[in-house]
Scaffold this active site. Structure first.
Site, PDB file in Angstrom:
ATOM      1  N   ASP A   1       0.874  -1.178   0.000  1.00  0.00           N
ATOM      2  CA  ASP A   1       0.000   0.000   0.000  1.00  0.00           C
ATOM      3  C   ASP A   1       0.905   1.219   0.000  1.00  0.00           C
ATOM      4  O   ASP A   1       2.120   1.110   0.198  1.00  0.00           O
ATOM      5  CB  ASP A   1      -0.886  -0.005   1.267  1.00  0.00           C
TER       6      ASP A   1
ATOM      7  N   CYS B   1     -11.259   2.806   0.010  1.00  0.00           N
ATOM      8  CA  CYS B   1      -9.959   3.363   0.401  1.00  0.00           C
ATOM      9  C   CYS B   1      -9.493   2.637   1.656  1.00  0.00           C
ATOM     10  O   CYS B   1     -10.325   2.311   2.518  1.00  0.00           O
ATOM     11  CB  CYS B   1     -10.102   4.861   0.688  1.00  0.00           C
TER      12      CYS B   1
ATOM     13  N   GLY C   1      -3.188   8.790  -3.499  1.00  0.00           N
ATOM     14  CA  GLY C   1      -4.548   9.171  -3.897  1.00  0.00           C
ATOM     15  C   GLY C   1      -4.672  10.390  -4.783  1.00  0.00           C
ATOM     16  O   GLY C   1      -5.635  10.522  -5.539  1.00  0.00           O
TER      17      GLY C   1
ATOM     18  N   GLU D   1      -5.480   9.683   9.557  1.00  0.00           N
ATOM     19  CA  GLU D   1      -4.080   9.598   9.993  1.00  0.00           C
ATOM     20  C   GLU D   1      -3.813  10.458  11.226  1.00  0.00           C
ATOM     21  O   GLU D   1      -2.901  10.179  11.991  1.00  0.00           O
ATOM     22  CB  GLU D   1      -3.141   9.947   8.833  1.00  0.00           C
TER      23      GLU D   1
ATOM     24  N   HIS E   1      -8.133   3.569   4.274  1.00  0.00           N
ATOM     25  CA  HIS E   1      -8.336   4.232   5.566  1.00  0.00           C
ATOM     26  C   HIS E   1      -9.787   4.176   6.053  1.00  0.00           C
ATOM     27  O   HIS E   1     -10.059   4.344   7.226  1.00  0.00           O
ATOM     28  CB  HIS E   1      -7.943   5.708   5.464  1.00  0.00           C
TER      29      HIS E   1
ATOM     30  N   CYS F   1      -3.840  -1.135  -1.745  1.00  0.00           N
ATOM     31  CA  CYS F   1      -4.232   0.259  -1.962  1.00  0.00           C
ATOM     32  C   CYS F   1      -5.302   0.345  -3.065  1.00  0.00           C
ATOM     33  O   CYS F   1      -5.108  -0.205  -4.163  1.00  0.00           O
ATOM     34  CB  CYS F   1      -2.979   1.018  -2.386  1.00  0.00           C
TER      35      CYS F   1
HETATM   36  N1  DGL Z   1      -4.044   3.777   0.229  1.00  0.00           N
HETATM   37  C1  DGL Z   1      -4.778   4.783  -0.490  1.00  0.00           C
HETATM   38  C2  DGL Z   1      -6.028   4.147  -1.113  1.00  0.00           C
HETATM   39  O1  DGL Z   1      -6.551   3.172  -0.634  1.00  0.00           O
HETATM   40  C3  DGL Z   1      -5.162   5.928   0.406  1.00  0.00           C
HETATM   41  C4  DGL Z   1      -3.966   6.735   0.881  1.00  0.00           C
HETATM   42  C5  DGL Z   1      -3.238   7.425  -0.245  1.00  0.00           C
HETATM   43  O2  DGL Z   1      -3.800   8.343  -0.869  1.00  0.00           O
HETATM   44  O3  DGL Z   1      -2.108   7.027  -0.496  1.00  0.00           O
HETATM   45  O4  DGL Z   1      -6.511   4.645  -2.111  1.00  0.00           O
END
Ligand code: DGL
Length: 261
Positions: A6, A180, A39, A148, A182, A69
């Site tokens: 990720d 996503c 992102g 975060e 998060h 990710c």
């Molecule tokens: N890991 C990214 C996603 O799932 C979110 C964090 C980022 O923007 O790097 O799209």
């Protein structure tokens, strides 16, 4: 071992889901913190990083790759599958399958990063399978920094999420995909805003069950996986925030190892 990557912190939610579902298998995670977030980056950049991360994990011994990710899954899955011979899993297709299994109204909502939503990949994959499904989506760029910062239960986060989910309300949506890494941490807030009749699909759980199913049907790959239940967390940068979030998501202390690509 199973390799997961990720852009950074959020992918630990995918690691948690996989290690809860497939606890006997060794897992190696690479969080590309030095180059995150993905992102808001261009498809070209995200694809380049995703290919490098995949090679890194395969060189470390991964026999299966999981693109944890959503943004990298949206942009880079095809490139990775064309270049590497190992089975590739990604979070988008698994979440799409789960959402189609539960929707009755055939109206599905997606929230994700700008990149994931702009790629249109969720909509494409859903309508390729069932063209009568209507897909509504909204990019939520403020959510990653809020998560975060640990602002999960704050009224400000709930207010922002309400604003992001507003365009999805009143569309007879009965299923929302958390597109996503998060967002699983905001699942209860999304549920509260969307109401109890709306299914909330957590792509980390969906990909974990897809891998489980695959391993049951593919003994030749399953036998190649080491099974000591070991978990390694590697990252291209290590910050206090990463340490804190990894510990709180995994509910245990796993040492973070610094690796430069
Ligand atoms: N890991 C990214 C996603 O799932 C979110 C964090 C980022 O923007 O790097 O799209």
């Amino acid at each position: 071992m199973i390799g997961v990557f990720d852009s950074g912190i959020g992918g630990v939610t995918v690691v948690k889901a996989i290690s809860d579902t497939l606890s006997e298998y060794d897992l190696i995670y690479f969080g590309d913190l030095a180059r995150s977030p993905y992102g808001n980056k261009s498809p070209k950049m995200v694809t380049e990083y995703a290919l490098e991360n995949t090679k890194f994990l395969i060189d470390k011994g991964a026999k299966i790759i999981v693109i944890g990710c959503n943004t990298a899954s949206s942009y880079a899955t095809q490139h990775i599958s064309e270049k590497f011979q190992v089975p590739i899993f990604e979070v988008v297709s698994s979440a799409v399958q789960s959402s189609l299994q539960v929707t009755k109204t055939k109206n599905i909502g997606i929230i994700g990063t700008r990149g994931t939503i702009a790629s249109g990949v969720y909509k494409r994959k859903i309508t390729d399978i069932n063209e009568s499904v209507k897909v509504y989506s909204n990019a939520c760029p403020l959510l990653v920094p809020l998560v975060e910062e640990g602002w999960l239960g704050k009224p400000e986060t709930s207010k922002i999420l309400k604003k992001y989910l507003h365009p999805l309300k009143g569309k007879r949506i009965d299923t929302v995909i958390l597109g996503c890494t998060h967002y699983p941490l905001l699942k209860s807030v999304v549920k509260r805003i969307m109401g109890k009749n709306v299914h909330v699909i957590d792509s980390s759980l969906s990909v974990a069950s897809s891998i489980k199913e695959f391993l049951l049907q593919s003994p030749e790959i399953e036998q190649k996986l080491s099974k000591k239940g070991k978990l390694r967390l590697l990252a291209s940068d290590i910050t206090k925030q990463f340490e804190k979030m990894a510990k709180s998501i995994l509910k245990k202390n796993v040492p973070l190892e610094y690796w430069r690509l």
